[in-house]
Design a protein around this motif. Sequence first.
Motif, short mmCIF file in Angstrom:
data_model
loop_
_atom_site.label_atom_id
_atom_site.label_comp_id
_atom_site.label_asym_id
_atom_site.label_seq_id
_atom_site.Cartn_x
_atom_site.Cartn_y
_atom_site.Cartn_z
N LEU A 80 12.96 -6.70 -1.69
CA LEU A 80 11.91 -5.67 -1.56
C LEU A 80 12.52 -4.28 -1.43
O LEU A 80 12.01 -3.31 -1.99
N LEU A 81 13.66 -4.22 -0.72
CA LEU A 81 14.33 -2.94 -0.55
C LEU A 81 14.82 -2.41 -1.91
O LEU A 81 14.69 -1.22 -2.22
N SER A 82 15.36 -3.30 -2.74
CA SER A 82 15.88 -2.82 -4.03
C SER A 82 14.73 -2.38 -4.94
O SER A 82 14.87 -1.44 -5.73
N LEU A 83 13.56 -3.03 -4.80
CA LEU A 83 12.40 -2.58 -5.59
C LEU A 83 11.91 -1.22 -5.10
O LEU A 83 11.51 -0.36 -5.89
N LEU A 84 11.97 -1.05 -3.79
CA LEU A 84 11.60 0.25 -3.21
C LEU A 84 12.53 1.34 -3.76
O LEU A 84 12.08 2.43 -4.15
N GLU A 85 13.82 1.03 -3.82
CA GLU A 85 14.80 2.00 -4.35
C GLU A 85 14.49 2.33 -5.81
O GLU A 85 14.58 3.46 -6.25
N LYS A 86 14.11 1.31 -6.57
CA LYS A 86 13.79 1.51 -8.00
C LYS A 86 12.59 2.45 -8.14
O LYS A 86 12.54 3.30 -9.02
N ILE A 87 11.60 2.24 -7.28
CA ILE A 87 10.39 3.07 -7.33
C ILE A 87 10.73 4.51 -6.95
O ILE A 87 10.24 5.47 -7.55
N HIS B 145 0.84 -1.20 0.00
CA HIS B 145 0.00 0.00 0.00
C HIS B 145 0.88 1.26 0.00
O HIS B 145 0.67 2.18 -0.79
N TYR B 146 1.89 1.28 0.88
CA TYR B 146 2.73 2.48 0.97
C TYR B 146 3.50 2.73 -0.33
O TYR B 146 3.55 3.87 -0.81
N ILE B 147 4.08 1.69 -0.91
CA ILE B 147 4.84 1.97 -2.14
C ILE B 147 3.90 2.27 -3.31
O ILE B 147 4.25 3.03 -4.20
N GLY B 148 2.69 1.73 -3.24
CA GLY B 148 1.70 2.08 -4.27
C GLY B 148 1.36 3.56 -4.21
O GLY B 148 1.23 4.23 -5.24
N MET B 149 1.22 4.06 -2.99
CA MET B 149 0.94 5.49 -2.82
C MET B 149 2.11 6.31 -3.36
O MET B 149 1.92 7.28 -4.11
N ALA B 150 3.34 5.91 -3.00
CA ALA B 150 4.53 6.64 -3.47
C ALA B 150 4.61 6.58 -5.00
O ALA B 150 4.95 7.58 -5.66
N PHE B 151 4.26 5.44 -5.56
CA PHE B 151 4.31 5.25 -7.02
C PHE B 151 3.37 6.24 -7.72
O PHE B 151 3.74 6.92 -8.66
N GLN B 152 2.12 6.32 -7.23
CA GLN B 152 1.14 7.20 -7.89
C GLN B 152 1.48 8.67 -7.66
O GLN B 152 1.32 9.51 -8.55
N ASP C 224 9.51 6.03 3.27
CA ASP C 224 10.09 5.80 4.60
C ASP C 224 9.23 4.83 5.41
O ASP C 224 9.74 3.94 6.09
N LYS C 225 7.90 5.04 5.32
CA LYS C 225 7.00 4.14 6.06
C LYS C 225 7.18 2.71 5.56
O LYS C 225 7.18 1.76 6.33
N ALA C 226 7.29 2.59 4.22
CA ALA C 226 7.46 1.25 3.63
C ALA C 226 8.76 0.63 4.12
O ALA C 226 8.79 -0.55 4.50
N GLU C 227 9.81 1.43 4.15
CA GLU C 227 11.12 0.91 4.56
C GLU C 227 11.08 0.43 6.01
O GLU C 227 11.69 -0.58 6.36
N LYS C 228 10.34 1.16 6.81
CA LYS C 228 10.23 0.79 8.23
C LYS C 228 9.61 -0.60 8.39
O LYS C 228 10.01 -1.39 9.24
#
Length: 322
Positions: free
Chosen positions: A310-317, A206-213, A293-297
Amino acid sequence: MTKQQLPEKIEYTAALAVVKDLIRSSLLDSDALVSEMMHHLTLSEGKNFRALLLMAAASDDAGNVPKNALVAAAAMEMLHLASLVHDDVIDNADTRRGLPSVREHYGNKSAVIAGDYLFCKCFLLTAELSEHFQSRFLDIAKTMSKLCLGEMREMQHHGDTALTIRQYFRIIAGKTSALFALALYSGALIGGADEKEARRLARFGHYIGMAFQLTDDCLDYQSDDQTMKKPVRHDLNDGVVTLPLIFALMQKPSLQASLKAPLDTRGAIAVAAEVIALGGVDRTMAVAGKYCDKAEKILDGVLGPKRDLLLSLLEKIKARVY
Ligand code: FPP
Ligand code: MG
């Protein structure tokens, strides 16, 4: 590669190629009536974030992805593709993934059917999955309704310069984050996680989806058609109010006057420049950063190679430019 030829498990780095193959063979194995449109869709590809996230969530301690996750990842991308084909009809978009959109190439009526057909293909893939995913049909249906409601809410608020931040978040949580959350949730369950852990990863989704949009809505203001491989300034041209504009309007309410009449290309470029100058894009990117940040936590509690993936995908996003 067809479903029957899939390996029981495969190393994460090799898994995406198999998923892409599965999507291609599933699209190309279509009735002659729609095969040309399905072939058109195989000519370009997206970033496959949802598939990658699902497989990362499903991966084991040795970094291997089980067969069921490959099928689910392909189904997830088909569901996403279906929603984009329909979205381009709604948005009247000419291009998608660097090629003419299905609606541009074949017309709106064919594009509606093509989107529906893709949904069916998604269900066909998931229907034959083992017991893990069959019980998750309900989740797919619930996610699809969230997507539809998000899209409906966005339409309902077209041209609404009084749209609140809360209403905007509700829209993007539905139209984008819901599918990211489902990818993580179903991936985790397929990988053997318990309900509590799957829900935790769904929250990450959910968090990375929000960051993505949020990032997507910024790129619509500051990027160009070629980089984005789809039309930019579409939101402004089409009356879609997003966070950069909400922030700019809070800073300068009189900007509203420039949005009263439909904007031509020059007008849209001028308003976009003003939104950027008023800090709308920077402030929105800061919000996107907070979601990251919330996602990383959440990943603090995840162990092993899954965490790194998951962390590397977060970095990509975080770093994405299209
Ligand atoms: C892109 O948004 C659109 C979506 C993320 C969701 C679209 C959903 C539907 C059309 C509802 C139907 C879907 C299902 C599953 C029944 P955007 O226009 O902001 O992004 P873009 O710039 O990529 O077009
Ligand atoms: Mg669109």
